[in-house]
Design a protein around this motif. Structure first.
Motif, PDB file in Angstrom:
ATOM      1  N   VAL B 281       0.863  -1.181   0.000  1.00  0.00           N
ATOM      2  CA  VAL B 281       0.000   0.000   0.000  1.00  0.00           C
ATOM      3  C   VAL B 281       0.898   1.229   0.000  1.00  0.00           C
ATOM      4  N   MET B 282       0.626   2.169  -0.918  1.00  0.00           N
ATOM      5  CA  MET B 282       1.413   3.403  -0.981  1.00  0.00           C
ATOM      6  C   MET B 282       0.747   4.505  -0.155  1.00  0.00           C
ATOM      7  N   LEU B 283      -0.590   4.526  -0.149  1.00  0.00           N
ATOM      8  CA  LEU B 283      -1.315   5.618   0.500  1.00  0.00           C
ATOM      9  C   LEU B 283      -2.773   5.228   0.662  1.00  0.00           C
ATOM     10  N   VAL B 284      -3.376   5.690   1.760  1.00  0.00           N
ATOM     11  CA  VAL B 284      -4.824   5.590   1.954  1.00  0.00           C
ATOM     12  C   VAL B 284      -5.320   7.007   2.212  1.00  0.00           C
ATOM     13  N   SER B 285      -6.326   7.451   1.456  1.00  0.00           N
ATOM     14  CA  SER B 285      -6.760   8.841   1.618  1.00  0.00           C
ATOM     15  C   SER B 285      -8.230   9.041   1.260  1.00  0.00           C
ATOM     16  N   ARG B 286      -8.713  10.221   1.567  1.00  0.00           N
ATOM     17  CA  ARG B 286     -10.018  10.683   1.098  1.00  0.00           C
ATOM     18  C   ARG B 286      -9.841  12.022   0.408  1.00  0.00           C
TER      19      ARG B 286
END
Lengths: 389, 389
Positions: B281-286
């Protein structure tokens, strides 16, 4: 440039410049991109003339060819890198760290750390987690927050993949400051192929409110990164680079008066017109006697360089030696066994009715987003070749 | 396979076999496909048991990894090649020319000549021009005519790119004979991921009429090439390879009784389940506080190995160490700056709500159409790595 030979007209390509003339005579065993580096320089000078005080950060992903980067470094261009690989490439060719921004809002933590160690000081962010990663791996760095463009004026509006909305952008500036970073401004992307400068106005107008709100919140912003969107010619009229860039900058100055630093990230607009692909016809056929259109199969397809034909978004221009003859519509496809490897079907392409297997085809303005988008060895076909003029 | 450690349950992947167990512990700097060659052999034996007298021509394009081809050569498999490059690869690893068919209906004239010189005798055609090219460059060769499947039962119906209709197929057999070739039969492709054997019936039924018409026209047909379509597990139930293949062959024998030679071209069905991709996973965002779904960005995307996620056609299965925890929907995207590099958005993917940057992700059943579909250096990201178990 048709050449007249002793009373008869030999078939030849109706070329527009020395690059196409060279490509018309170029022999290659598999599809090859011919690049004219002087044409890149010409484009850089045009864009720079119009952009004035703005720094050009060439979007390396459009074409990371060594000779392109070397020329742009010599001309004083700055660079926008999408990955550690691109940062490394720019630095290895002589770009200074302050000239390279790490513009992907999705970065691996260890790549941020690597870039920081190598002197990169400017990073894009669009989320809380990314800010935390930058704060941990590049403490004290400058960050700009990417805003999402909800209504793109471009020919190819981008997805919602990048950027955040007004409210979140303001929160992220605070978040960055709280984590010891320097939140210096905003970036956005109007959308690929925004063909006229005036089309930027609604986007700049909307974001000028976010800028004003940030100033009100006590952020001492200094940087506006206007991103890419600078067009190339694919058949629809576009403005010349200097006039286009000047028109964009006039709007920037009007909506963002006195902003200390402006950055622009042309990619396609810098290199597309500096490249021509030499390919050939593999087959011309019909599926049944009732078929309305011919199928024309080229030696290059979506997986060997023309990835941007996906969804028929970018409509490449084709030249053949038979273009003066009778023309007819055809469905254009790539050479692989993959049924998705079809270039243009919804809007067929006009090509000479006498076209046949073995005929050479030139594809205009292919200098951007072709070579490195080519697959490693799809269906056993080698990747797109490159020849520097 | 969760391991219990001194009173506490350490988080771990819920792996299904030794390949996934190996992948769970595998460390790599960039996305890597782990391949289990024994698993390929197991699949070959299963398919062969069901296909009986039919020759298996493995579709090399699915995965041309040297170790895969070497094992299949040792097992006696034949091969279907999509290009000169694939023919060359098979021969260089020890396949005999009579074991290799040149199955792309779109071939360069000089590649046909090259294959002919190297002993290849069987070519696919679906048009008059291709027959003329084969006749000129591989005089006397065997050709089979590819039929177009108008109503595919597969999960991923193919486009109209390949094949011709009933009437044209009959004309082409005549055309081939007139040009000194041996028109030996027909081929077709039911469509990718045809999940149950019974789904083949309507297609076989339709083409049995074309076969009968050809016999009536005086063609001494001997070969039916039933192509690919053999499924892999991507979440929807499928039959085991031996039962599936036996079911297909039963239908073949019923609609094409006494056909001397049957060929099948499994690609995905041979290798997909022999591979697992290790990514992170590189990034989790909204994008905003109002966003319904998280965005999860992986280190691999459509341009670095997961090309088949285009149109959300193939739905890969993801494993994380947090799969036992609370799950929530998310939009899944690749790591590049390309806005088209989104894997699943229309039908979001369920992933652990605690997922964050740096977490390892395994992607199941990725042995087919991943490595060579990966781009050369898109956005500066290296192509998918490969590790042989």
């Amino acid at each position: 440039m048709n050449m007249h030979v002793a009373g008869a007209v030999a078939p030849s390509f109706d070329v527009a410049n020395r690059l196409e003339a060279f490509a018309a005579d170029f022999e290659c065993d598999h599809p090859t991109l011919i690049l004219d580096i002087d044409r890149v320089e010409e484009q850089y000078r045009g864009l720079k003339a119009g952009l004035g005080r703005a720094h050009i950060h060439y979007a390396v992903k459009a074409n990371p060819q060594r000779e392109v980067l070397e020329r742009l470094i010599a001309l004083g261009s700055h660079f926008d890198a999408a990955s550690k690989g691109e940062v490394e490439l720019c630095l290895s060719l002589g770009a200074q760290p302050h000239q390279v921004s790490f513009g992907n809002t999705v970065k691996r933590a260890r790549d941020i750390a690597w870039a920081h160690e190598h002197g990169i000081t400017l990073f894009a962010v669009d989320s809380a987690e990314e800010i935390e990663k930058v704060a941990e791996n590049a403490p004290g760095a400058e960050v700009y927050v990417r805003l999402i463009v909800e209504m793109s004026p471009g020919d190819w509006p981008l997805s919602r993949k990048f950027g955040c909305d007004h409210d979140m952008a303001l929160e992220l500036l605070d978040h960055a400051r709280e984590h010891g970073l320097k939140p210096v401004g905003f970036s956005f992307h109007v959308g690929s192929q925004t063909r006229r400068a005036e089309m930027w106005e609604p986007v700049l107008k909307v974001f000028s409110r976010t800028w004003a709100a940030a100033l009100e919140n006590g952020h001492d912003l200094s940087l506006l990164n206007i991103g890419g969107g600078f067009p190339a010619f694919y058949g629809e009229p576009i403005e010349a680079p200097a006039a286009y860039a000047a028109g964009v900058m006039e709007l920037v100055e009007s909506y963002f008066p006195n902003v200390p630093r402006v950055m622009a990230e042309p990619g396609r607009g810098m290199v597309a017109e500096a490249g021509v692909i030499v390919a050939e016809v593999m087959l011309v056929s019909r599926k049944s006697d009732r078929d309305m259109h011919r199928w024309v199969y080229l030696s290059i397809g979506r997986f060997s360089g023309l990835a941007e034909a996906e969804g028929e978004a970018i409509r490449y221009q084709f030249l053949t030696e038979k273009d003066g003859e009778a023309m007819g519509p055809c469905i254009l496809a790539g050479p692989s066994c993959d049924s998705a490897d079809v270039l243009y079907e919804k809007r067929p392409v006009m090509l000479p009715t006498s076209l046949k297997s073995g005929d050479k085809v030139l594809i205009r303005n292919c200098g951007a987003y072709t070579t490195t988008y080519s697959s490693v060895c799809f269906n056993g076909f080698p990747p797109l070749g490159v020849h520097i003029l």
